[in-house]
Design a protein around this motif. Structure first.
Motif, mmCIF file in Angstrom:
data_model
loop_
_atom_site.group_PDB
_atom_site.id
_atom_site.type_symbol
_atom_site.label_atom_id
_atom_site.label_comp_id
_atom_site.label_asym_id
_atom_site.label_seq_id
_atom_site.Cartn_x
_atom_site.Cartn_y
_atom_site.Cartn_z
ATOM 1 N N MET A 114 46.995 40.859 51.380
ATOM 2 C CA MET A 114 46.881 40.933 49.923
ATOM 3 C C MET A 114 45.416 40.980 49.488
ATOM 4 S SD MET A 114 48.447 38.480 46.970
ATOM 5 C CE MET A 114 47.987 36.879 47.634
ATOM 6 N N LEU A 121 43.559 41.843 34.425
ATOM 7 C CA LEU A 121 44.468 42.498 35.372
ATOM 8 C C LEU A 121 43.791 43.616 36.152
ATOM 9 C CD1 LEU A 121 47.565 42.926 33.013
ATOM 10 C CD2 LEU A 121 47.152 41.078 34.653
ATOM 11 N N LYS A 144 43.867 33.159 47.521
ATOM 12 C CA LYS A 144 45.161 32.616 47.973
ATOM 13 C C LYS A 144 45.164 32.333 49.472
ATOM 14 C CE LYS A 144 49.323 31.207 47.738
ATOM 15 N NZ LYS A 144 49.228 29.814 48.063
ATOM 16 N N CYS A 161 54.622 31.748 37.739
ATOM 17 C CA CYS A 161 53.348 31.879 38.463
ATOM 18 C C CYS A 161 53.173 30.740 39.456
ATOM 19 C CB CYS A 161 52.180 31.964 37.485
ATOM 20 S SG CYS A 161 52.201 33.504 36.547
ATOM 21 N N THR A 210 53.453 31.286 43.863
ATOM 22 C CA THR A 210 52.389 30.751 44.728
ATOM 23 C C THR A 210 53.021 29.960 45.869
ATOM 24 O OG1 THR A 210 50.959 30.595 42.812
ATOM 25 C CG2 THR A 210 50.278 29.372 44.717
ATOM 26 N N VAL A 216 54.632 32.214 48.503
ATOM 27 C CA VAL A 216 53.714 32.670 49.559
ATOM 28 C C VAL A 216 53.536 31.545 50.576
ATOM 29 C CG1 VAL A 216 51.343 33.343 50.074
ATOM 30 C CG2 VAL A 216 52.470 34.266 48.040
ATOM 31 N N TYR A 272 51.121 36.116 53.109
ATOM 32 C CA TYR A 272 49.941 36.803 52.598
ATOM 33 C C TYR A 272 49.944 38.298 52.946
ATOM 34 C CZ TYR A 272 45.001 36.886 51.150
ATOM 35 O OH TYR A 272 43.815 37.129 50.490
ATOM 36 N N GLU A 281 53.699 38.326 48.692
ATOM 37 C CA GLU A 281 52.369 38.567 48.131
ATOM 38 C C GLU A 281 52.464 39.463 46.894
ATOM 39 O OE1 GLU A 281 50.063 41.421 48.178
ATOM 40 O OE2 GLU A 281 51.750 42.706 48.679
ATOM 41 N N PHE A 333 53.568 37.382 44.025
ATOM 42 C CA PHE A 333 52.430 36.569 43.584
ATOM 43 C C PHE A 333 51.584 37.363 42.585
ATOM 44 C CE2 PHE A 333 47.938 35.404 44.220
ATOM 45 C CZ PHE A 333 47.961 34.034 44.055
ATOM 46 N N ARG A 349 51.924 37.398 37.666
ATOM 47 C CA ARG A 349 50.780 37.301 36.749
ATOM 48 C C ARG A 349 50.722 38.505 35.820
ATOM 49 N NH1 ARG A 349 48.371 32.810 35.319
ATOM 50 N NH2 ARG A 349 48.694 31.455 37.060
ATOM 51 N N GLN A 350 51.016 39.654 36.385
ATOM 52 C CA GLN A 350 50.956 40.876 35.588
ATOM 53 C C GLN A 350 52.031 40.831 34.493
ATOM 54 O OE1 GLN A 350 48.887 43.613 36.978
ATOM 55 N NE2 GLN A 350 49.397 45.186 35.488
#
Ligand SMILES: Cc1cc2nc3c(=O)[nH]c(=O)nc-3n(C[C@H](O)[C@H](O)[C@H](O)COP(=O)(O)OP(=O)(O)OC[C@H]3O[C@@H](n4cnc5c(N)ncnc54)[C@H](O)[C@@H]3O)c2cc1C
Lengths: 503, 374
Positions: free
Chosen positions: A248, A454, A468, B322, B326, B329, B337, B344, B347, B351-352
């Motif tokens: 990622m 974003l 992360k 959100c 997390t 993952v 990841y 991932e 994750f 947010r988007q």
């Protein structure tokens, strides 16, 4: 007033004073030269950020999406030219010998711009720690000497470290777990060395490293008692690379699959083994194995904390810039009270994270892996003597058996278990704190920045992707929390058992 | 899972799930490579065929005539597999709702009633903004019998795919906004390459600059904010449904992995620290479903007083989503990841999705303004 015996008695109760406030006793013992050195290191990092990291971070991230096969060879060459791969190698091994804690400040600086680039520089020191913690001074001199020569000749020589296997990730971080786990990387004793079979995964920088510190097991049923550390050179017959992961974030730093098929490693590349350890200590091998792990991760996890603090700071700085230039309802964001409060919170997180790695570094400096280097006389001696002295006088000594035996005794036989627990516990504490705060700040920055956050070209979304990983590698934060419990809390509670939960 | 609350939604959920199983499962990583890989036109065409692009649009205008519950059910089921098609369905629904709120049925009929392909049926909108909170909207001027728009529009979702867009704009320095329909093929429209964003790569957006672009007013001048406020409650819930679906997907994958993965001699689900992570996710996923369902039911029954509750529910669902992704993952460790697994992407996507309809702090402040009247 209390007598000094009463004071000692009070302070030895839980939490023991010596474990709870490390900077108080240790800061005054710090050689002053370290401050000057650290200032220089930060200035170098900021120069590197302006000249290399900042102009390239986003473009490189984009490039790795366009071309998932990307390998950071250009970056490695640059970092090599900047001297980063020897900067924290002690001068007795020919390196530049900057003090170890200064690396955390460096990591914060470069991490604030790009964690991936910082990892391209930093993972090498996981390998260095793996070599040095073994107490094998002969092999350390040889391998680290190659790194130094690699810098001089412009052919980078990096060290990767490989413990994780497809079936064993958390398990290899902890001897209590590894014997119950499913390790499969086997080292068979043969005349003149070992033959290794097995696979390692997620090995950072594997593809671009010259040497790999490889852990394998003579008896897969009793791994904690039969661990061997082997130095494997890239190109050795029987050692090949599989793919590298499609991650990622931190995409400039490859995570490689390493495959060993009847790979022969000669005796002079054995970093440690049960037989070798037996030459300097009678302690149970399991204990030695755990101590070795603790030395390595005890030194590197505060660094991961610093990476996290770097991301926390990068997120803060990006949000600050956005808020200073963007309006909402006609007023600059920065002049909205909620924004000020949010930015203050982010700034606070950065500061708290920095305190965490500072404390953990104090533990290591005075009670851990590199405590000898931090004693004032040793520190100045190492700084001031000419390099030729180390090369000509100390160098040959490092190759002698007595040198390894002495290091082994110092590091394994004579070291106090409470120091081990303090360093390992604080390292985990810092790692969890710094990386969680880092994630938090990236999330806050994204929220604050709305739709701008974003966009890859705004920087902060990459920080969120990059950060992360820090909650996962060097032991998941879950494992690290348990290690905090094991090292700093459980010793006070006789009935506490860790990693033995009833099903 | 929303259908477990209301059986009427079941057929739509089944439809969306079978669509996801056929068109999305196993291909999400490939689809998510856009803009560095191919765009999934085939999936879009199929989504159009089954009617996902016009769920809430009345039948006479070319839509499926469903309610908010239907939309949310479909969005949650799609996003459980892949949120990008969800983002496309969401944006199209948002445009349609705005047109209906402005009573611009003629325009809706022209766009959607006459379309014969997915491309024709799509309409673009800057879905990550609340126009009233934006200081830099394009400016509109009267020009002849119509209007012309000039200025930048950032992150115009579907702008690279659709032929038309709905654009909020203001007249000069006034705060009152209005909505306009523009043709994206107009010579005054310049589009960027697809913007590379955190998540939902296959629901792409472009930056657009408008230079005296011919535009048709939607509804009445100066009423943009009113129309938008009218559609917001339902669209907030729709966005929440997307994140509820993402959470469900994260929980599915985390549970499956934790049952199979061995560490320390047992399946990791048997370590109570892992169980606690999973429990946290399960609590959040259920709470999200309940928020979305209750809000849908209230909206469908036209109950009063739900507009700020919908906004609140959405803020809450996004926040817990959100957090859950997390942990999603985390349960997979290093594999979480990697793009070989779905976590991932969730994750990033959560947010988007959270950013749809404007920034979180702005929405929170808005909520309190509305609730308190201050
Ligand atoms: C990009 C990347 C780079 C890396 N670089 C390196 C490297 O250079 N060298 C190297 O050797 N390794 C490296 N690693 C490996 C890393 O250290 C492991 O991923 C990590 O230790 C977790 O192991 P795992 O991925 O196998 O997860 P698992 O161990 O399978 O864990 C899965 C989940 O179960 C939990 N869990 C497992 N056991 C327990 C338990 N006993 N109690 C409670 N919870 C438990 C974990 O916390 C996690 O949430 C890297 C990993 C990544 C992703």
């Amino acid at each position: 007033m209390l007598s000094s015996a009463e004071v000692s008695n009070r302070l030895s109760g839980f939490p023991r004073f010596e474990d709870m406030s490390l900077s108080l006793p240790y800061a005054p013992r710090m050689p002053k030269g370290m401050v000057r050195e650290t200032r220089e290191v930060v200035a170098i990092a900021r120069t590197f950020n302006d000249e290399v990291a900042r102009p390239r971070a986003l473009e490189l991230d984009r490039k790795t999406h366009e071309d998932p096969g990307y390998m950071p060879r250009d970056l490695v060459e640059l970092a090599n030219r900047w001297g980063f791969y020897t900067m924290w190698i002690p001068r007795i091994f020919g390196g530049r010998g900057y003090n170890m804690p200064s690396m955390s400040y460096f990591a914060e600086e470069v991490g604030s711009v790009c964690l991936g680039i910082m990892n391209v520089i930093g993972v090498h020191y996981l390998g260095v720690a793996g070599v040095v913690a073994s107490a094998n001074t002969r092999l350390a001199k040889r391998i680290l000497g190659e790194v130094v020569r690699g810098e001089k000749t412009g052919n980078p020589c990096l060290i990767a470290l490989a413990t994780t296997e497809p079936g064993a990730g958390t398990d290899v971080e902890e001897v209590e777990l590894v014997d119950k786990g499913r390790v499969a990387c086997h080292a068979r004793r043969v005349r003149g060395g070992y033959v290794v079979n097995g696979t390692k995964v997620f090995i950072s920088m594997g593809h671009v490293s010259t040497w790999t510190v490889l852990y394998a097991y003579e008896d897969l049923k009793r791994p904690s008692e039969t661990t061997v550390g082997l130095m494997v050179k890239t190109g050795t017959q029987g050692f090949s690379f599989g793919s590298h992961e499609n991650k990622m974030g931190q995409r400039v730093c490859p995570a490689s699959v390493l495959v060993f098929e009847d790979c022969f490693i000669p005796d002079d590349q054995v970093l440690f083994s049960t037989d070798m350890v037996r030459k300097f200590t009678k302690k149970p091998i399991r204990e030695v194995a755990q101590r070795y792990i603790d030395y390595v991760v005890g030194a590197t996890r505060p660094g991961v904390c610093a990476f996290g603090v770097g991301a926390a700071r990068g997120a803060f700085e990006t949000a600050l810039k956005h808020a200073s230039t963007t309006t909402m309802n006609g007023t600059l964001l920065i002049n909205h009270e909620w924004v000020q409060s949010m930015l203050a919170e982010m700034y606070k997180n950065v500061a708290l994270g920095r305190l965490a790695y500072t404390e953990a570094n104090y533990a290591n400096s005075h009670r851990g892996l590199y405590k000898i280097l931090q004693l004032k006389p040793v520190y100045y001696y190492l700084r001031l003597m000419p390099q030729a002295y180390f090369d000509k006088v100390i160098g040959p000594m490092l190759e002698k058996d007595y040198s390894t035996r002495l290091m082994g005794k110092l590091s394994y036989d004579w070291a106090r278990p409470e120091d081990q627990r303090c360093c390992s516990g604080w390292a985990s504490l810092a790692k969890v704190a710094g990386t969680d705060l880092g994630v938090r700040n990236c999330q806050m920055a994204i929220e604050l920045m709305g739709q701008t956050g974003l966009r890859q070209d705004a920087g902060v979304e990459k920080m969120l992707r990059d950060i992360k990983l820090l909650q996962i590698y060097e032991g998941t934060n879950q494992l690290n929390r348990l290690n905090v419990f094991k090292c700093l809390i459980a010793p006070e509670i006789p009935q506490a058992r860790v990693f033995e939960e009833d099903r | 899972m929303l259908s477990s609350f209301k059986s009427e939604w079941k057929p739509f959920e089944d439809l969306a799930r079978s669509f996801a199983a056929k068109e999305l499962a196993g291909k999400t990583e490939e689809h998510d490579r856009y803009p560095f890989g191919e765009f999934f036109h085939d999936v879009l065409d199929k989504a159009y065929e089954v009617g996902f692009l016009g769920i809430m649009l009345p039948g006479e205008l070319g839509g499926a005539g469903g309610g908010i519950g239907t939309l949310c059910t479909v969005l949650a089921a799609l996003c459980r597999a892949d949120s990008s098609p969800g983002g496309i369905v969401f944006t199209n629904a948002l445009v349609q709702k705005i047109l209906l709120a402005a009573d611009a049925r003629d325009i809706a009929g022209e766009i959607f009633g006459r379309a014969s392909s997915a491309g024709g049926f799509l309409a673009a909108f800057p879905s990550y903004t609340h126009p009233a909170h934006q200081d830099n909207l394009p400016e509109y001027k009267r020009s002849g019998r119509g209007y012309s728009l000039t200025g930048p529009v950032d992150l115009l979702v579907l702008g690279g795919l659709a032929r038309r867009a709905i654009i909020p704009a203001r007249a000069g320095s006034g705060r009152q906004g209005s909505f306009f329909l523009i043709d994206l093929d107009h010579k005054g429209v310049s589009k960027s390459e697809p913007v590379f964003t955190l998540g939902m790569h296959a629901c792409p957006a472009v930056d657009v600059r408008l230079d005296r672009v011919r535009a048709r007013l939607i509804g009445e001048e100066g009423k943009g904010e009113e129309y938008f406020d009218r559609v917001l409650p339902a669209m907030h819930v729709a966005a929440a449904a997307m994140n509820a679906g993402i959470m469900r997907g994260a929980l599915d994958e985390a549970l499956a992995y934790a049952r199979e993965r061995f560490q320390g001699g047992r399946e990791i689900i048997r370590w109570s620290e892992v169980s606690m992570l999973l429990a946290g996710m399960a609590v959040k996923a259920d709470a999200a479903d309940m928020c979305v369902t209750l809000a849908c039911q209230a909206l469908e029954q036209g109950e009063a007083g739900w507009s700020s509750r919908c906004a609140a529910a959405a803020l809450h669902v996004h926040e817990i989503a959100c957090e859950a992704v997390t942990d999603g993952v985390q349960v997979l460790g290093g594999n979480g990841y990697m793009k070989d697994y779905g976590q991932e992407k969730r994750f990033r996507d959560a947010r988007q999705v959270q950013a749809l309809l404007g920034s979180v702090p702005a929405r929170k402040l808005d909520l309190i303004r509305k609730v308190s009247g201050v």
